[in-house]
Design a protein around this motif. Structure first.
Motif, mmCIF file in Angstrom:
data_model
loop_
_atom_site.group_PDB
_atom_site.id
_atom_site.type_symbol
_atom_site.label_atom_id
_atom_site.label_comp_id
_atom_site.label_asym_id
_atom_site.label_seq_id
_atom_site.Cartn_x
_atom_site.Cartn_y
_atom_site.Cartn_z
ATOM 1 N N LEU A 125 0.856 -1.176 0.000
ATOM 2 C CA LEU A 125 0.000 0.000 0.000
ATOM 3 C C LEU A 125 0.894 1.230 0.000
ATOM 4 O O LEU A 125 1.774 1.363 0.845
ATOM 5 C CB LEU A 125 -0.882 -0.024 1.248
ATOM 6 N N VAL A 126 0.712 2.138 -0.962
ATOM 7 C CA VAL A 126 1.626 3.271 -1.099
ATOM 8 C C VAL A 126 0.985 4.610 -0.743
ATOM 9 O O VAL A 126 1.466 5.660 -1.148
ATOM 10 C CB VAL A 126 2.269 3.330 -2.511
ATOM 11 N N GLU A 127 -0.077 4.557 0.039
ATOM 12 C CA GLU A 127 -0.669 5.781 0.562
ATOM 13 C C GLU A 127 -1.566 5.408 1.734
ATOM 14 O O GLU A 127 -2.008 4.274 1.853
ATOM 15 C CB GLU A 127 -1.486 6.518 -0.498
ATOM 16 N N GLU A 128 -1.800 6.362 2.588
ATOM 17 C CA GLU A 128 -2.710 6.130 3.702
ATOM 18 C C GLU A 128 -4.129 6.421 3.225
ATOM 19 O O GLU A 128 -4.572 7.562 3.238
ATOM 20 C CB GLU A 128 -2.348 7.005 4.891
ATOM 21 N N ALA A 129 -4.786 5.402 2.800
ATOM 22 C CA ALA A 129 -6.131 5.543 2.254
ATOM 23 C C ALA A 129 -7.146 5.614 3.392
ATOM 24 O O ALA A 129 -7.132 4.785 4.301
ATOM 25 C CB ALA A 129 -6.441 4.374 1.337
ATOM 26 N N GLU A 130 -8.014 6.600 3.330
ATOM 27 C CA GLU A 130 -9.058 6.736 4.338
ATOM 28 C C GLU A 130 -10.327 6.052 3.857
ATOM 29 O O GLU A 130 -10.571 5.933 2.662
ATOM 30 C CB GLU A 130 -9.320 8.211 4.623
ATOM 31 N N ASN A 131 -11.105 5.600 4.808
ATOM 32 C CA ASN A 131 -12.399 4.959 4.534
ATOM 33 C C ASN A 131 -12.266 3.674 3.725
ATOM 34 O O ASN A 131 -13.163 3.315 2.969
ATOM 35 C CB ASN A 131 -13.352 5.939 3.837
ATOM 36 N N VAL A 132 -11.125 3.009 3.878
ATOM 37 C CA VAL A 132 -10.874 1.740 3.187
ATOM 38 C C VAL A 132 -10.285 0.769 4.190
ATOM 39 O O VAL A 132 -9.477 1.149 5.038
ATOM 40 C CB VAL A 132 -9.887 1.920 2.007
ATOM 41 N N ARG A 133 -10.678 -0.484 4.071
ATOM 42 C CA ARG A 133 -10.097 -1.550 4.891
ATOM 43 C C ARG A 133 -9.407 -2.532 3.954
ATOM 44 O O ARG A 133 -10.000 -2.992 2.981
ATOM 45 C CB ARG A 133 -11.167 -2.262 5.697
ATOM 46 N N ASP B 108 -6.644 -0.186 8.288
ATOM 47 C CA ASP B 108 -7.946 0.462 8.366
ATOM 48 C C ASP B 108 -7.818 1.573 9.403
ATOM 49 O O ASP B 108 -7.734 1.297 10.602
ATOM 50 C CB ASP B 108 -9.022 -0.543 8.776
ATOM 51 N N LEU B 109 -7.773 2.808 8.944
ATOM 52 C CA LEU B 109 -7.563 3.932 9.845
ATOM 53 C C LEU B 109 -8.705 4.116 10.842
ATOM 54 O O LEU B 109 -8.544 4.784 11.855
ATOM 55 C CB LEU B 109 -7.336 5.224 9.047
ATOM 56 N N SER B 110 -9.862 3.502 10.580
ATOM 57 C CA SER B 110 -10.982 3.605 11.515
ATOM 58 C C SER B 110 -10.990 2.472 12.536
ATOM 59 O O SER B 110 -11.799 2.472 13.454
ATOM 60 C CB SER B 110 -12.313 3.632 10.749
ATOM 61 N N GLU B 111 -10.093 1.519 12.394
ATOM 62 C CA GLU B 111 -10.033 0.361 13.301
ATOM 63 C C GLU B 111 -9.543 0.805 14.679
ATOM 64 O O GLU B 111 -8.504 1.431 14.803
ATOM 65 C CB GLU B 111 -9.101 -0.701 12.726
ATOM 66 N N MET C 60 -0.807 -0.984 11.861
ATOM 67 C CA MET C 60 -1.342 -1.053 10.509
ATOM 68 C C MET C 60 -0.282 -1.662 9.599
ATOM 69 O O MET C 60 0.893 -1.332 9.713
ATOM 70 C CB MET C 60 -1.708 0.347 9.992
ATOM 71 N N GLN C 61 -0.716 -2.522 8.689
ATOM 72 C CA GLN C 61 0.207 -3.203 7.780
ATOM 73 C C GLN C 61 0.114 -2.609 6.375
ATOM 74 O O GLN C 61 -0.983 -2.419 5.851
ATOM 75 C CB GLN C 61 -0.108 -4.703 7.707
#
Length: 112
Positions: free
Chosen positions: A49-57, A66-69, A75-76
């Motif tokens: 993963l090459v970016e911190e994606a929001e609203n994605v698991r 998952d930034l909401s976890e 985070m991996q």
């Protein structure tokens, strides 16, 4: 993880795993529809993963991103095997990976 960091990290990681320079790299940009779930079979591959994606698991055998976890302490960014991706947005979302595919070595038995 940024693209530049991933491109610096991947050769070292592949060396650690014994692949040396025997692998292919592909850039993957997934466009996820509203509330979409996708599954990727990556049993002999690595997805970074090459970016911190929001609203994605992103979940795989190696862990989750998952930034909401709230129930994890890490985070991996590296995923492999069966990868389950869930878009939590009610709109389109984007997710960018670098896919690393190790080359299969041809042995004398395979040449016959």
């Amino acid at each position: 993880m940024t693209i530049n960091l991933a491109l610096e990290y991947i050769p070292r990681r592949m060396q650690e795993l014994g692949y040396k320079k025997d692998y292919y790299i592909r850039f993957r940009h997934l466009v996820l529809q509203a509330n979409e779930e996708q599954s990727i079979d990556a049993f002999n591959q690595f997805f970074y993963l090459v970016e911190e994606a929001e609203n994605v698991r992103v979940e795989s055998e190696t862990g989750i991103f998952d930034l909401s976890e709230m129930n994890t302490n890490e985070m991996q960014y590296e995923h492999q095997s069966k990868i389950q991706i869930t878009n939590h947005l009610s709109g389109i979302n984007h997710l960018r990976f670098i896919q690393v595919i190790p080359k299969h070595k041809i042995t004398n038995q395979n040449k016959k």
